[in-house]
Design a protein around this motif. Structure first.
Motif, short mmCIF file in Angstrom:
data_model
loop_
_atom_site.label_atom_id
_atom_site.label_comp_id
_atom_site.label_asym_id
_atom_site.label_seq_id
_atom_site.Cartn_x
_atom_site.Cartn_y
_atom_site.Cartn_z
N GLY A 132 0.79 -1.22 0.00
CA GLY A 132 0.00 0.00 0.00
C GLY A 132 0.82 1.28 0.00
O GLY A 132 0.61 2.17 -0.83
N LEU A 133 1.78 1.40 0.93
CA LEU A 133 2.53 2.65 1.03
C LEU A 133 3.44 2.85 -0.18
O LEU A 133 3.65 3.99 -0.61
CB LEU A 133 3.35 2.66 2.33
CG LEU A 133 3.93 4.02 2.73
CD1 LEU A 133 2.84 5.09 2.82
CD2 LEU A 133 4.68 3.92 4.05
N ASP A 158 7.63 -1.80 0.54
CA ASP A 158 7.16 -1.76 1.91
C ASP A 158 8.29 -2.02 2.91
O ASP A 158 8.37 -1.32 3.93
CB ASP A 158 6.03 -2.78 2.10
CG ASP A 158 4.91 -2.25 2.97
OD1 ASP A 158 4.65 -1.03 2.92
OD2 ASP A 158 4.27 -3.04 3.69
N PRO A 159 9.18 -3.01 2.69
CA PRO A 159 10.27 -3.20 3.64
C PRO A 159 11.16 -1.96 3.81
O PRO A 159 11.59 -1.65 4.92
CB PRO A 159 11.05 -4.37 3.03
CG PRO A 159 10.01 -5.16 2.32
CD PRO A 159 9.10 -4.12 1.73
N PHE A 160 11.42 -1.25 2.72
CA PHE A 160 12.23 -0.02 2.80
C PHE A 160 11.52 1.02 3.67
O PHE A 160 12.11 1.62 4.58
CB PHE A 160 12.47 0.51 1.39
CG PHE A 160 13.13 1.86 1.34
CD1 PHE A 160 14.48 2.01 1.64
CD2 PHE A 160 12.41 2.99 0.99
CE1 PHE A 160 15.10 3.26 1.60
CE2 PHE A 160 13.01 4.24 0.93
CZ PHE A 160 14.36 4.38 1.24
N LEU A 161 10.23 1.25 3.39
CA LEU A 161 9.48 2.24 4.15
C LEU A 161 9.23 1.77 5.58
O LEU A 161 9.22 2.59 6.51
CB LEU A 161 8.15 2.53 3.44
CG LEU A 161 8.33 3.12 2.02
CD1 LEU A 161 7.01 3.12 1.26
CD2 LEU A 161 8.92 4.52 2.07
N ASN A 180 3.22 -2.82 8.44
CA ASN A 180 3.09 -3.56 7.19
C ASN A 180 1.83 -3.07 6.49
O ASN A 180 0.72 -3.30 6.97
CB ASN A 180 2.96 -5.06 7.44
CG ASN A 180 4.24 -5.71 7.90
OD1 ASN A 180 4.87 -6.48 7.17
ND2 ASN A 180 4.64 -5.44 9.13
N THR A 181 1.97 -2.35 5.39
CA THR A 181 0.76 -1.82 4.74
C THR A 181 0.17 -2.89 3.83
O THR A 181 0.81 -3.86 3.46
CB THR A 181 1.07 -0.53 3.97
OG1 THR A 181 2.12 -0.75 3.02
CG2 THR A 181 1.49 0.57 4.92
N TRP A 182 -1.08 -2.70 3.49
CA TRP A 182 -1.89 -3.72 2.83
C TRP A 182 -1.32 -4.16 1.48
O TRP A 182 -0.67 -3.37 0.77
CB TRP A 182 -3.30 -3.19 2.63
CG TRP A 182 -3.99 -2.89 3.91
CD1 TRP A 182 -3.79 -1.81 4.72
CD2 TRP A 182 -4.98 -3.68 4.56
NE1 TRP A 182 -4.60 -1.87 5.82
CE2 TRP A 182 -5.35 -3.00 5.76
CE3 TRP A 182 -5.62 -4.88 4.24
CZ2 TRP A 182 -6.32 -3.51 6.63
CZ3 TRP A 182 -6.57 -5.38 5.11
CH2 TRP A 182 -6.91 -4.70 6.29
#
Length: 353
Positions: free
Chosen positions: A114-115, A167-170, A234-236
């Motif tokens: 998501g992010l 997502d892992p980076f953010l 953890n975004t969707w």
């Protein structure tokens, strides 16, 4: 024809000569035209529809179990066969790759976090999120089994492998912020997810922003430890479609979502078979696939208020880390990203509503 005396005579010319009558006539003719147009549309419903695409391009990803199940079973090819649409599958190793493919038109539909999708859309990627394929805990900060690093604070001055734009980076940036550590306080090594796992195992980095199934493999096969977990960071898992594809091929998109719904329900009923497919596709062991699958929640396929709230809570990191242009209204970007309407009829049909 003889008209009896005293009977009023009506003609178009006499009606149109009176302003009030002219307005009534115009309104009546307009209503008649609208009704005729609607009738023609009902009689020939295919006239206004675009032809089905000759080719549908979409990704499959090891972090999207539905995509693996659909590809393995050939369900999308079966669904689109009557309209002669060829299906082209493209492997995405991470959200960054899926978003690059979407932006370039190499795929029409892609699987992302998501992010990461918010970041891409803020930077001009023409996408909308039309489906939720998973509510995952697919990332955490990982260290080797013999690592002296015990807390987030210990990461200051260390090397962390992470795939930028994912997502892992953010997740890593948000995690570091909770410990008062900025991106400048660490060295982030930009590696694709499987390469990050290798770099961690070889001692080339001190920590790794993992992504399943590679993270599960590092735990089971390498004895790696999860240094920091936070499911809320953890975004969707979102299924994103290009805006031009949504506009030009709504019927085909509905068919794709129908097949995704079929896969989602099949996974819930067949977890062992799903784990086997994940294992065989990703070429990782069955225990790894089972661990990955256990960290996914498939019960919320409808994009909407939950995703809006989660992404708006996460979005400030993009501004704080100067990953978007100054003045970008991220709430507006998120509102434009989350498409709460497209999948609704398909999901409702499957739930018996």
């Amino acid at each position: 024809m003889n008209i009896p005396r005293g009977t009023a005579r009506f003609s178009l010319s006499s009606i149109s000569s009176h302003p009030r009558h002219a307005k009534r006539l115009q309104a009546g003719l307009s209503a008649l035209l609208i009704a005729a147009t609607a009738t023609l549309a009902l009689l020939a419903p295919g006239v206004a529809r675009a032809a089905p695409p000759a080719e549908l391009k979409l990704d499959y990803a090891y972090y999207s179990p539905e995509s693996l199940v659909i590809k393995r079973n050939g369900w999308l090819e079966q669904e689109l066969a009557p309209q002669h649409t060829e299906v082209k599958w493209v492997l995405s190793l991470g959200s960054n790759r899926a978003l690059e493919y979407l932006n370039s038109g190499a795929i029409d539909i892609g699987s992302t976090a998501g992010l990461a999708a918010v970041l891409a859309k803020a930077n001009g990627n023409p996408i909308r999120a039309v489906y939720v394929f998973s509510r995952p805990e697919w990332t955490a900060l990982v260290v080797r089994k013999d690592s002296p690093i015990k807390t987030l604070a210990d990461l200051k001055g260390k090397k962390i492998a992470a795939t930028k734009g994912t997502d892992p980076f953010l997740f890593t940036l948000r995690a570091l912020h909770t410990a008062g550590i900025s991106r400048d306080d660490v060295e982030i090594v930009n590696l694709q997810h499987p390469d990050g796992r290798t770099a961690l195992a070889n001692g080339q980095v001190d920590a790794w922003a993992g992504l399943d199934p590679h993270m599960a493999a590092a735990q089971i096969d390498d004895g790696a430890k999860l240094l920091y977990r936070n499911v809320d960071f953890n975004t969707w898992g979102l299924l994103d479609a290009r805006e031009d594809f949504i506009r030009d091929h709504p019927e085909t998109l509905a068919q794709v979502l129908k097949v995704y719904e079929k896969a989602r329900l099949w996974i819930a009923a067949h977890p062992d078979e799903t784990a086997k497919i994940i294992s065989e596709e990703s070429k990782l062991s069955l225990p790894v696939a089972r661990l990955q699958l256990s960290r996914n929640d498939f019960s919320h396929p409808q994009p909407g208020t939950q995703q809006l709230a989660a992404l708006k809570a996460a979005a400030p990191i993009l501004t704080q880390e100067q990953l978007v242009k100054p003045g970008t209204d991220l709430n507006q970007i998120i509102d434009a990203l989350i498409d709460a309407k497209t999948a609704q009829p398909v999901i409702a049909a499957n739930s018996g509503q």
